[in-house]
Scaffold this active site. Structure first.
Site, PDB file in Angstrom:
ATOM      1  N   SER A   1       6.551   0.009  10.068  1.00  0.00           N
ATOM      2  CA  SER A   1       5.530  -0.076   9.149  1.00  0.00           C
ATOM      3  C   SER A   1       4.932   1.305   8.811  1.00  0.00           C
ATOM      4  CB  SER A   1       4.592  -0.773  11.016  1.00  0.00           C
ATOM      5  OG  SER A   1       2.795   0.142   9.981  1.00  0.00           O
TER       6      SER A   1
ATOM      7  N   HIS B   1       9.340  -3.403   3.700  1.00  0.00           N
ATOM      8  CA  HIS B   1       9.264  -3.793   2.204  1.00  0.00           C
ATOM      9  C   HIS B   1       9.825  -4.147   1.129  1.00  0.00           C
ATOM     10  CE1 HIS B   1       5.666  -0.787   3.293  1.00  0.00           C
ATOM     11  NE2 HIS B   1       4.919  -1.476   2.828  1.00  0.00           N
TER      12      HIS B   1
ATOM     13  N   ASP C   1       2.585  -9.310   9.348  1.00  0.00           N
ATOM     14  CA  ASP C   1       1.059  -9.337   8.899  1.00  0.00           C
ATOM     15  C   ASP C   1       0.626 -11.191   9.081  1.00  0.00           C
ATOM     16  OD1 ASP C   1       0.596  -6.372   9.028  1.00  0.00           O
ATOM     17  OD2 ASP C   1       1.662  -7.114   7.056  1.00  0.00           O
TER      18      ASP C   1
ATOM     19  N   MET D   1       0.537  -1.345   0.555  1.00  0.00           N
ATOM     20  CA  MET D   1       0.411   0.176  -0.048  1.00  0.00           C
ATOM     21  C   MET D   1       0.720   1.695   0.300  1.00  0.00           C
ATOM     22  SD  MET D   1      -3.788  -0.526   1.864  1.00  0.00           S
ATOM     23  CE  MET D   1      -2.967  -0.845   2.868  1.00  0.00           C
ATOM     24  N   GLY D   2       2.209   1.365  -0.247  1.00  0.00           N
ATOM     25  CA  GLY D   2       3.070   2.048  -0.686  1.00  0.00           C
ATOM     26  C   GLY D   2       3.689   2.505   1.127  1.00  0.00           C
TER      27      GLY D   2
ATOM     28  N   GLN E   1      -2.305 -11.891   7.743  1.00  0.00           N
ATOM     29  CA  GLN E   1      -3.062 -12.123   6.755  1.00  0.00           C
ATOM     30  C   GLN E   1      -2.083 -12.946   5.832  1.00  0.00           C
ATOM     31  OE1 GLN E   1      -2.810  -7.785   4.658  1.00  0.00           O
ATOM     32  NE2 GLN E   1      -0.939  -8.279   3.447  1.00  0.00           N
TER      33      GLN E   1
ATOM     34  N   GLN F   1      -9.779  -3.007   2.633  1.00  0.00           N
ATOM     35  CA  GLN F   1      -9.683  -3.461   3.838  1.00  0.00           C
ATOM     36  C   GLN F   1      -9.525  -2.538   4.959  1.00  0.00           C
ATOM     37  OE1 GLN F   1      -5.487  -4.553   1.254  1.00  0.00           O
ATOM     38  NE2 GLN F   1      -5.345  -3.941   4.115  1.00  0.00           N
TER      39      GLN F   1
HETATM   40  P1  AMP Z   1       1.800  -2.745   3.527  1.00  0.00           P
HETATM   41  O1  AMP Z   1       2.509  -1.512   2.542  1.00  0.00           O
HETATM   42  O2  AMP Z   1       1.755  -2.481   4.647  1.00  0.00           O
HETATM   43  O3  AMP Z   1      -0.033  -3.381   2.629  1.00  0.00           O
HETATM   44  O4  AMP Z   1       3.041  -3.992   3.550  1.00  0.00           O
HETATM   45  C1  AMP Z   1       2.659  -4.534   2.208  1.00  0.00           C
HETATM   46  C2  AMP Z   1       3.836  -5.886   2.754  1.00  0.00           C
HETATM   47  O5  AMP Z   1       5.357  -5.547   3.041  1.00  0.00           O
HETATM   48  C3  AMP Z   1       2.943  -7.034   3.609  1.00  0.00           C
HETATM   49  O6  AMP Z   1       3.635  -8.796   2.707  1.00  0.00           O
HETATM   50  C4  AMP Z   1       3.600  -6.775   4.905  1.00  0.00           C
HETATM   51  O7  AMP Z   1       3.203  -8.449   5.870  1.00  0.00           O
HETATM   52  C5  AMP Z   1       4.809  -6.369   4.115  1.00  0.00           C
HETATM   53  N1  AMP Z   1       5.541  -5.788   5.663  1.00  0.00           N
HETATM   54  C6  AMP Z   1       5.278  -4.561   6.270  1.00  0.00           C
HETATM   55  N2  AMP Z   1       6.084  -4.032   7.110  1.00  0.00           N
HETATM   56  C7  AMP Z   1       6.997  -5.268   7.066  1.00  0.00           C
HETATM   57  C8  AMP Z   1       8.150  -6.035   7.616  1.00  0.00           C
HETATM   58  N3  AMP Z   1       8.669  -4.815   9.054  1.00  0.00           N
HETATM   59  N4  AMP Z   1       9.102  -6.503   8.091  1.00  0.00           N
HETATM   60  C9  AMP Z   1       8.766  -7.269   6.887  1.00  0.00           C
HETATM   61  N5  AMP Z   1       8.006  -6.858   6.313  1.00  0.00           N
HETATM   62  C10 AMP Z   1       6.994  -6.069   6.466  1.00  0.00           C
END
Ligand code: AMP
Length: 282
Positions: free
Chosen positions: A187, A37, A152, A30-31, A155, A61
């Protein structure tokens, strides 16, 4: 890096890549990209010939309007980071491309108990929204590898279930949680924390580590109560702190020998919702 805004163009390009035998790795996001990421990106670049990242703040979501409105959006910075990370393709659709009409939001997915516990319980409809968007993204990209973050964890299991329901043969790679030096799980929402809250937020991870360190000779309910008490004294509002089996995410009353376990937590700090988890080996 090539940016596609239209699904049909993306799919056409990727189909050609597949025809010449190139494997495709996919990282949906989600950027507001951060090192977490980028660690997924790095893994994909290592394992796949073509790495695709999507950026789409998926409205279906979000079960909280304010959270959606305040979700950080930093597309220009994200593009620079993706280029530095050797991402090949960015898929950057707008809402109309993903949800052209109301009907495209209507599907229901049978997620079983995953929808009624933990994140499913406290964020009603959240995982239906995740599945709505992921079904479309998987169809557009048709990746060989899908890279997801353990951050997550629930998820990951939901998407695993979706992939199974779709009879899709995409291989899911779950990547470890990247943390700030103090232990706070990285995050996109962390940028909304004040500098002092950001420091305090690392206590969430510390609480999980402390439970792990004390599990010999203690029962989980006792450690859970203590951890919640300590966190609330520090200003957190804990939504849940639970112990579960790693593979099925069945909530467990206490530590069990010979079962891979995970402790999961969600808590608010100054109105910002944080989640974290820790895999433990009894
Ligand atoms: P999001 O942009 O928050 O939807 O995350 C996109 C992907 O990045 C998802 O698969 C998350 O689980 C992963 N992600 C987010 N934060 C972390 C982190 N601290 N370490 C590893 N992967 C992450």
């Amino acid at each position: 890096m090539i940016t596609f805004k239209l699904a049909k163009d993306l799919t056409k390009y990727l189909e050609k890549q597949k025809q010449v035998g190139n494997s495709i790795g996919f990282i949906p996001t989600m950027g507001a990209l951060h090192e977490g990421h980028l660690s997924l990106l790095k893994k994909s670049v290592e394992m796949s010939k073509v790495t695709v990242c999507s950026i789409f703040v998926n409205p279906t979501q979000f079960n909280n309007r304010e959270d959606l409105e305040k979700y950080p959006r930093t597309v220009s910075e994200d593009i620079l980071l993706l280029e530095e990370s050797r991402c090949d393709i960015l898929f950057l659709p707008d809402e109309n491309e993903m949800y052209p009409d109301e009907q495209s939001k209507q599907k229901h997915f049978d997620l079983g108990h995953l929808e009624t516990i933990l994140e499913g319980k406290f964020r009603p409809g959240h995982f239906q929204g995740v599945c709505l968007v992921m079904e479309k993204l998987l169809k557009f990209v048709n990746p060989d590898f899908l890279f997801l973050g353990q951050k997550d964890f629930q998820q990951c299991l939901v998407i695993q279930k979706l992939v199974h329901l779709l009879h899709d043969d995409t291989k899911i790679i779950i990547c470890p949680i990247l943390r700030e030096p103090g232990g706070l799980a990285m995050s996109s929402r962390n940028v909304r924390l004040s500098p002092s809250d950001r420091k305090l937020a690392s206590q969430l991870h510390q609480a999980l580590v402390s439970i792990e360190n004390r599990m010999d000779g203690h029962h989980f309910p006792e450690l859970k109560e203590q951890a919640i008490h300590d966190l609330e004294n520090k200003g957190f509002k804990v939504e849940y702190l639970e112990l579960a089996g790693k593979t099925d995410l069945q909530i467990l009353p206490d530590f069990k020998v010979k079962k891979e376990l995970i402790i999961l937590v969600a808590a608010f700090l100054s109105g910002i919702r944080l989640i974290d988890n820790l895999l433990i080996n009894p």
